[in-house]
Design a protein around this motif. Structure first.
Motif, PDB file in Angstrom:
ATOM      1  N   PHE A  58       1.002   6.855  -1.912  1.00  0.00           N
ATOM      2  CA  PHE A  58       0.033   6.125  -1.112  1.00  0.00           C
ATOM      3  C   PHE A  58      -1.369   6.479  -1.592  1.00  0.00           C
ATOM      4  O   PHE A  58      -1.666   7.666  -1.770  1.00  0.00           O
ATOM      5  CB  PHE A  58       0.175   6.477   0.376  1.00  0.00           C
ATOM      6  N   PRO A  59      -2.239   5.490  -1.788  1.00  0.00           N
ATOM      7  CA  PRO A  59      -3.591   5.790  -2.273  1.00  0.00           C
ATOM      8  C   PRO A  59      -4.336   6.736  -1.343  1.00  0.00           C
ATOM      9  O   PRO A  59      -4.215   6.651  -0.116  1.00  0.00           O
ATOM     10  CB  PRO A  59      -4.258   4.406  -2.308  1.00  0.00           C
ATOM     11  N   ASP A  60      -5.097   7.644  -1.927  1.00  0.00           N
ATOM     12  CA  ASP A  60      -5.870   8.607  -1.137  1.00  0.00           C
ATOM     13  C   ASP A  60      -6.826   7.879  -0.190  1.00  0.00           C
ATOM     14  O   ASP A  60      -7.442   6.867  -0.539  1.00  0.00           O
ATOM     15  CB  ASP A  60      -6.684   9.522  -2.055  1.00  0.00           C
ATOM     16  N   GLY A  61      -6.947   8.428   1.009  1.00  0.00           N
ATOM     17  CA  GLY A  61      -7.921   7.920   1.966  1.00  0.00           C
ATOM     18  C   GLY A  61      -7.525   6.656   2.693  1.00  0.00           C
ATOM     19  O   GLY A  61      -8.362   6.042   3.368  1.00  0.00           O
ATOM     20  N   THR A  62      -6.243   6.263   2.617  1.00  0.00           N
ATOM     21  CA  THR A  62      -5.832   4.997   3.239  1.00  0.00           C
ATOM     22  C   THR A  62      -4.992   5.179   4.496  1.00  0.00           C
ATOM     23  O   THR A  62      -4.647   4.188   5.153  1.00  0.00           O
ATOM     24  CB  THR A  62      -5.025   4.135   2.250  1.00  0.00           C
ATOM     25  N   LEU A  63      -4.635   6.419   4.853  1.00  0.00           N
ATOM     26  CA  LEU A  63      -3.688   6.612   5.951  1.00  0.00           C
ATOM     27  C   LEU A  63      -4.271   6.185   7.297  1.00  0.00           C
ATOM     28  O   LEU A  63      -3.569   5.592   8.119  1.00  0.00           O
ATOM     29  CB  LEU A  63      -3.223   8.064   6.006  1.00  0.00           C
ATOM     30  N   ALA A  64      -5.544   6.482   7.530  1.00  0.00           N
ATOM     31  CA  ALA A  64      -6.166   6.093   8.800  1.00  0.00           C
ATOM     32  C   ALA A  64      -6.162   4.575   8.954  1.00  0.00           C
ATOM     33  O   ALA A  64      -5.853   4.046  10.027  1.00  0.00           O
ATOM     34  CB  ALA A  64      -7.589   6.631   8.870  1.00  0.00           C
ATOM     35  N   GLY A  65      -6.485   3.871   7.887  1.00  0.00           N
ATOM     36  CA  GLY A  65      -6.480   2.416   7.942  1.00  0.00           C
ATOM     37  C   GLY A  65      -5.098   1.857   8.178  1.00  0.00           C
ATOM     38  O   GLY A  65      -4.933   0.823   8.859  1.00  0.00           O
ATOM     39  N   ARG A  66      -4.071   2.503   7.649  1.00  0.00           N
ATOM     40  CA  ARG A  66      -2.697   2.043   7.862  1.00  0.00           C
ATOM     41  C   ARG A  66      -2.290   2.227   9.322  1.00  0.00           C
ATOM     42  O   ARG A  66      -1.508   1.432   9.863  1.00  0.00           O
ATOM     43  CB  ARG A  66      -1.744   2.772   6.921  1.00  0.00           C
ATOM     44  N   GLU A  67      -2.794   3.277   9.954  1.00  0.00           N
ATOM     45  CA  GLU A  67      -2.515   3.456  11.388  1.00  0.00           C
ATOM     46  C   GLU A  67      -3.117   2.303  12.199  1.00  0.00           C
ATOM     47  O   GLU A  67      -2.477   1.758  13.116  1.00  0.00           O
ATOM     48  CB  GLU A  67      -3.097   4.786  11.860  1.00  0.00           C
ATOM     49  N   VAL A  68      -4.361   1.927  11.850  1.00  0.00           N
ATOM     50  CA  VAL A  68      -5.011   0.831  12.559  1.00  0.00           C
ATOM     51  C   VAL A  68      -4.292  -0.487  12.288  1.00  0.00           C
ATOM     52  O   VAL A  68      -4.046  -1.279  13.207  1.00  0.00           O
ATOM     53  CB  VAL A  68      -6.494   0.734  12.156  1.00  0.00           C
ATOM     54  N   ALA A  69      -3.924  -0.728  11.020  1.00  0.00           N
ATOM     55  CA  ALA A  69      -3.215  -1.963  10.677  1.00  0.00           C
ATOM     56  C   ALA A  69      -1.881  -2.053  11.410  1.00  0.00           C
ATOM     57  O   ALA A  69      -1.482  -3.133  11.875  1.00  0.00           O
ATOM     58  CB  ALA A  69      -3.005  -2.034   9.164  1.00  0.00           C
ATOM     59  N   VAL A 177       4.060   6.845  17.503  1.00  0.00           N
ATOM     60  CA  VAL A 177       2.811   7.336  16.922  1.00  0.00           C
ATOM     61  C   VAL A 177       3.066   7.739  15.465  1.00  0.00           C
ATOM     62  O   VAL A 177       4.198   7.783  15.001  1.00  0.00           O
ATOM     63  CB  VAL A 177       2.245   8.529  17.714  1.00  0.00           C
ATOM     64  N   ASP A 178       1.970   8.039  14.764  1.00  0.00           N
ATOM     65  CA  ASP A 178       2.001   8.479  13.356  1.00  0.00           C
ATOM     66  C   ASP A 178       2.495   7.368  12.434  1.00  0.00           C
ATOM     67  O   ASP A 178       3.631   7.399  11.950  1.00  0.00           O
ATOM     68  CB  ASP A 178       2.869   9.733  13.190  1.00  0.00           C
ATOM     69  N   HIS A 179       1.617   6.407  12.172  1.00  0.00           N
ATOM     70  CA  HIS A 179       1.943   5.275  11.307  1.00  0.00           C
ATOM     71  C   HIS A 179       1.102   5.293  10.033  1.00  0.00           C
ATOM     72  O   HIS A 179       0.793   4.236   9.467  1.00  0.00           O
ATOM     73  CB  HIS A 179       1.749   3.958  12.065  1.00  0.00           C
ATOM     74  N   GLY A 180       0.755   6.477   9.568  1.00  0.00           N
ATOM     75  CA  GLY A 180      -0.097   6.579   8.392  1.00  0.00           C
ATOM     76  C   GLY A 180       0.570   6.182   7.094  1.00  0.00           C
ATOM     77  O   GLY A 180      -0.115   5.799   6.141  1.00  0.00           O
ATOM     78  N   ILE A 181       1.894   6.298   7.018  1.00  0.00           N
ATOM     79  CA  ILE A 181       2.562   5.900   5.776  1.00  0.00           C
ATOM     80  C   ILE A 181       3.481   4.707   6.050  1.00  0.00           C
ATOM     81  O   ILE A 181       4.698   4.761   5.904  1.00  0.00           O
ATOM     82  CB  ILE A 181       3.273   7.073   5.076  1.00  0.00           C
ATOM     83  N   CYS A 182       2.831   3.633   6.451  1.00  0.00           N
ATOM     84  CA  CYS A 182       3.473   2.346   6.675  1.00  0.00           C
ATOM     85  C   CYS A 182       2.844   1.304   5.751  1.00  0.00           C
ATOM     86  O   CYS A 182       1.809   1.540   5.131  1.00  0.00           O
ATOM     87  CB  CYS A 182       3.271   1.897   8.129  1.00  0.00           C
ATOM     88  N   LEU A 183       3.506   0.147   5.682  1.00  0.00           N
ATOM     89  CA  LEU A 183       2.935  -1.062   5.089  1.00  0.00           C
ATOM     90  C   LEU A 183       2.791  -0.997   3.575  1.00  0.00           C
ATOM     91  O   LEU A 183       2.012  -1.745   2.989  1.00  0.00           O
ATOM     92  CB  LEU A 183       1.588  -1.397   5.749  1.00  0.00           C
ATOM     93  N   HIS A 184       3.554  -0.127   2.922  1.00  0.00           N
ATOM     94  CA  HIS A 184       3.594  -0.130   1.463  1.00  0.00           C
ATOM     95  C   HIS A 184       4.306  -1.400   1.002  1.00  0.00           C
ATOM     96  O   HIS A 184       5.185  -1.925   1.694  1.00  0.00           O
ATOM     97  CB  HIS A 184       4.338   1.110   0.968  1.00  0.00           C
ATOM     98  N   SER A 185       3.950  -1.889  -0.188  1.00  0.00           N
ATOM     99  CA  SER A 185       4.596  -3.106  -0.689  1.00  0.00           C
ATOM    100  C   SER A 185       6.005  -2.850  -1.206  1.00  0.00           C
ATOM    101  O   SER A 185       6.834  -3.767  -1.247  1.00  0.00           O
ATOM    102  CB  SER A 185       3.745  -3.736  -1.794  1.00  0.00           C
TER     103      SER A 185
END
Length: 263
Positions: A58-69, A177-185
């Motif tokens: 997962f690209p660095d710095g993207t986990l917070a955005g994945r939680e929101v998405a 809760v904890d959805h930081g590593i979701c939505l990978h292609s």
């Protein structure tokens, strides 16, 4: 403040954060905070981007955005299984802020138990032996909201649905809760909620998926603020494939299907 309160997103977005502690079991920096604004107060979790642990896939710095998405996808589907979640600045820079969920003590929805202690009707996921060599079973409740969560995880491509991420709130509702590593292609579904493998989708799940499909185009641009356009396309494809299949998927043979540790 409850997740259903109309002012909760505004409070999370604009309220004043005061750090009260840290959740030490979390792999990324996870801070327990009070938040206040006007006459409203609540507790929340703040995960600064600066405290994210680097991951190879997962690209660095993207986990917070994945939680929101993930929250936006849940909301578009007409669900409330993910607590209100926003991306905002905080004491340690930008990060994810999510409403804290108070839970019912001793009322777990996922557990590891001796076979004779499994509650009637619960779904078995994995049979193994504990560290003493005694038989044990990974199980979860056959609860409609847990089933909806499991279906949402398929769409989100959740790579880390641990048992401790399934909460039974004191308000009686079920939250994930904890959805930081979701939505990978790429396909990465790892979950403890495999209890409905191969079963046809019930009406409530089909309705949820159709609601999400009807609203997905409207929220796609907002999702693209947090994940790539390729990941938005993959989300749409997973959703369409899930609806077409009409049943809960089975674990594949080329990846680890249960996160470790499982809790």
């Amino acid at each position: 403040m409850l997740p259903s309160d109309p002012g909760v997103v505004e409070l999370l977005t604009r309220g004043r954060l005061s750090i009260e502690g840290r959740l030490v079991d979390a792999s990324n920096a996870t801070l327990f905070c009070a938040i206040s604004g006007g006459d409203e107060t609540a507790h929340c979790v703040y995960k600064p981007v600066s405290g994210e642990r680097a991951l190879w896939d997962f690209p660095d710095g993207t986990l917070a955005g994945r939680e929101v998405a993930s929250y936006l996808v849940s909301r578009t589907a007409g669900l409330s299984v993910i607590p209100p979640t926003v991306l905002r600045s905080g004491p340690f820079g930008p990060g994810m802020v999510q409403l804290w969920i108070d839970t019912k003590e001793g009322d777990d929805l996922v557990d590891v138990l001796p076979p004779e202690d499994v509650p009637a009707g619960w779904r078995a996921v994995l049979r193994a032996h504990d560290r003493f060599g005694e038989p044990a079973v990974l199980v979860h409740a056959d609860h409609p909201s847990v089933r909806l969560m499991a279906a949402l995880d398929v769409v989100l491509n959740n790579a880390d649905r641990k048992g401790g991420h399934v909460l039974h709130g004191t308000d009686g509702n079920v939250y994930g809760v904890d959805h930081g590593i979701c939505l990978h292609s790429e396909h990465k579904l790892r979950t403890v909620l495999w209890g409905w493998v191969g079963e046809r989708l019930p009406e409530d799940v089909v309705g949820m998926l159709r609601t999400l499909r009807a609203g997905l185009d409207d929220v796609a641009a907002t999702l693209a603020d947090h994940i790539t356009t390729g990941e938005v396309r993959a989300l749409r494809t997973r959703l369409d494939d899930f609806l077409t299949a009409g049943e809960f998927p089975s674990p594949g043979e080329d990846w680890r299907a249960i996160p470790w540790p499982a809790f």
